[in-house]
Scaffold this motif. Structure first.
Motif, short mmCIF file in Angstrom:
data_model
loop_
_atom_site.label_atom_id
_atom_site.label_comp_id
_atom_site.label_asym_id
_atom_site.label_seq_id
_atom_site.Cartn_x
_atom_site.Cartn_y
_atom_site.Cartn_z
N ASP A 5 -3.96 -7.06 6.48
CA ASP A 5 -3.35 -6.53 7.70
C ASP A 5 -3.95 -5.18 8.09
O ASP A 5 -4.23 -4.91 9.26
CB ASP A 5 -1.83 -6.41 7.54
N LEU A 6 -4.16 -4.32 7.09
CA LEU A 6 -4.76 -3.01 7.37
C LEU A 6 -6.20 -3.15 7.82
O LEU A 6 -6.64 -2.51 8.79
CB LEU A 6 -4.67 -2.12 6.14
N HIS A 7 -6.96 -3.98 7.13
CA HIS A 7 -8.36 -4.17 7.50
C HIS A 7 -8.49 -4.77 8.90
O HIS A 7 -9.40 -4.41 9.65
CB HIS A 7 -9.07 -5.05 6.47
N GLN A 8 -7.56 -5.66 9.25
CA GLN A 8 -7.59 -6.26 10.59
C GLN A 8 -7.33 -5.19 11.65
O GLN A 8 -7.98 -5.19 12.71
CB GLN A 8 -6.53 -7.37 10.69
N SER A 9 -6.42 -4.27 11.37
CA SER A 9 -6.13 -3.21 12.33
C SER A 9 -7.32 -2.27 12.50
O SER A 9 -7.61 -1.80 13.60
CB SER A 9 -4.90 -2.41 11.87
N ARG A 169 3.10 1.46 3.40
CA ARG A 169 1.99 0.52 3.29
C ARG A 169 0.67 1.25 3.06
O ARG A 169 -0.18 0.79 2.28
CB ARG A 169 1.92 -0.31 4.58
N LEU A 170 0.50 2.39 3.70
CA LEU A 170 -0.73 3.17 3.54
C LEU A 170 -0.83 3.74 2.13
O LEU A 170 -1.92 3.80 1.55
CB LEU A 170 -0.77 4.29 4.57
N ARG A 171 0.30 4.13 1.56
CA ARG A 171 0.30 4.63 0.19
C ARG A 171 0.00 3.52 -0.81
O ARG A 171 -0.65 3.75 -1.83
CB ARG A 171 1.63 5.32 -0.11
N GLU A 172 0.49 2.33 -0.52
CA GLU A 172 0.17 1.19 -1.39
C GLU A 172 -1.34 0.95 -1.44
O GLU A 172 -1.89 0.67 -2.50
CB GLU A 172 0.88 -0.07 -0.87
N TRP A 173 -1.97 1.10 -0.28
CA TRP A 173 -3.43 0.93 -0.24
C TRP A 173 -4.12 1.97 -1.11
O TRP A 173 -5.02 1.64 -1.90
CB TRP A 173 -3.92 1.02 1.21
N LEU A 174 -3.72 3.23 -0.99
CA LEU A 174 -4.36 4.30 -1.75
C LEU A 174 -4.17 4.10 -3.26
O LEU A 174 -5.10 4.31 -4.04
CB LEU A 174 -3.80 5.65 -1.32
#
Length: 332
Positions: A5-9, A169-174
């Motif tokens: 989802d993040l990469h798509q954005s 969600r952004l913290r999960e990515w990091l």
């Protein structure tokens, strides 16, 4: 865990050369690390040291510079003391002044490096907090519009590809990539309106960082306001250069404010300075003949009502110049 989802954005950012605003906090570091995985982007990291927290602020700047170097990216770091004196309008509101400094720095870096614009890390909670702050200040329809995925502030193009996503969600990515970030201690200060808004939302027992309904409702409000504003703008005819006061007086207040904002902005008023009080004063010139017939508006714009006609009154020198040059048109 998948982060499709993040990469798509992130794919919303067109290929090319872009500045990236990076504070060192989790949100902007997540944005930078996601963007850096795109081979079709040339990134230039931009950081403003707000100089609010002494050595802690300087550590943020060093962290950002080192992260950019590790990623092999160009980086521009500036101090608030370097940028603030260049501002044409220094707001008395600290948050507004700091935002103006950041935008001034973004413009400079974009211009000097021939970049397409700047990418920022605003997310869903930022959107919700912004709406709550505007509501607390008595905001009206046009101030409640949502931040867009892309927008222009003057000549600066701004992209916000992470706007649909939550802070957590952004913290999960990091965490998933083992990337550290900086925590800004000033985020706990009640001096700033955004921090107060965040605290107020948490106090409801519906923490925006945990998927609360309050954040979703505020974002829905902002998106609805944006759609309604777009419809009004498409349907509302612009006021002519000189117009009969009755044209504005007959409009419902919500429409009259928008028509007045567009007309005043077209004549040199800063839209950001056109508060509801200013707009209502302009509308009163059309609705109430007892109001002063000559009034000044932000930016030194002098509006005159004479014989039921409203227009901008030019300075005498400009008016003489205008009369000296005949406005003629060739015969058809």
């Amino acid at each position: 865990m998948s982060f499709a989802d993040l990469h798509q954005s992130i794919l919303r950012v067109p290929p090319g050369k872009w500045a990236v605003g990076v504070s060192g906090g989790a949100d902007s570091v997540a944005l930078l690390t996601l963007l850096s995985r795109r081979a079709d982007l040339t990134l230039h990291v931009v950081h403003l040291d707000h100089e609010l927290r002494g050595e802690e602020s300087r550590e943020d700047a060093r962290f950002v510079a080192e992260l950019a170097a590790r990623l092999g990216l160009a980086c521009s770091v500036a101090r608030r003391a370097e940028i603030e004196p260049t501002l044409s309008d220094r707001s008395t509101n600290v948050e507004a002044r700091l935002r103006a400094c950041r935008h001034a720095l973004f413009r400079r870096v974009v211009r000097e490096n021939a970049l397409a614009g700047v990418v920022l890390a605003h997310h869903l909670e930022d959107q919700a907090e912004t709406v709550l702050m505007r509501l607390s200040r008595g905001g009206w329809l046009w101030t409640l519009r949502s931040m867009g995925l892309d927008s222009r502030v003057g000549d600066l193009t701004i992209l916000r590809p992470l706007l649909p996503h939550r802070r957590a969600r952004l913290r999960e990515w990091l965490v998933s990539i083992g990337q550290e970030w900086r925590e800004d201690s000033s985020n706990r200060s009640k001096q700033f309106a955004r921090n107060r808004a965040r605290a107020a939302m948490s106090a409801t027992g519906v923490d925006v960082g945990q998927g609360g309904e309050l954040a979703a409702s505020l974002v829905e409000l902002a998106e609805s306001a944006s759609r309604l504003c777009a419809w009004i703008d498409a349907a509302l005819a612009p006021l002519p250069e000189r117009f009969c006061a009755g044209e504005l007086a007959k409009l419902a207040t919500i429409l009259a404010r928008r028509a007045g904002m567009r007309w005043l902005a077209a004549h040199g008023c800063d839209p950001a300075a056109l508060s509801t009080n200013v707009l209502d004063r302009f509308i009163a010139m059309a609705r109430d003949a007892a109001t002063p017939s000559r009034q000044h508006f932000p930016g030194g714009v002098l509006v005159r009502r004479r014989g039921g006609i409203i227009s901008v009154e030019l300075p005498r020198a400009a008016a003489r110049s205008s009369r000296a040059v005949p406005r003629s048109f060739p015969d058809a």
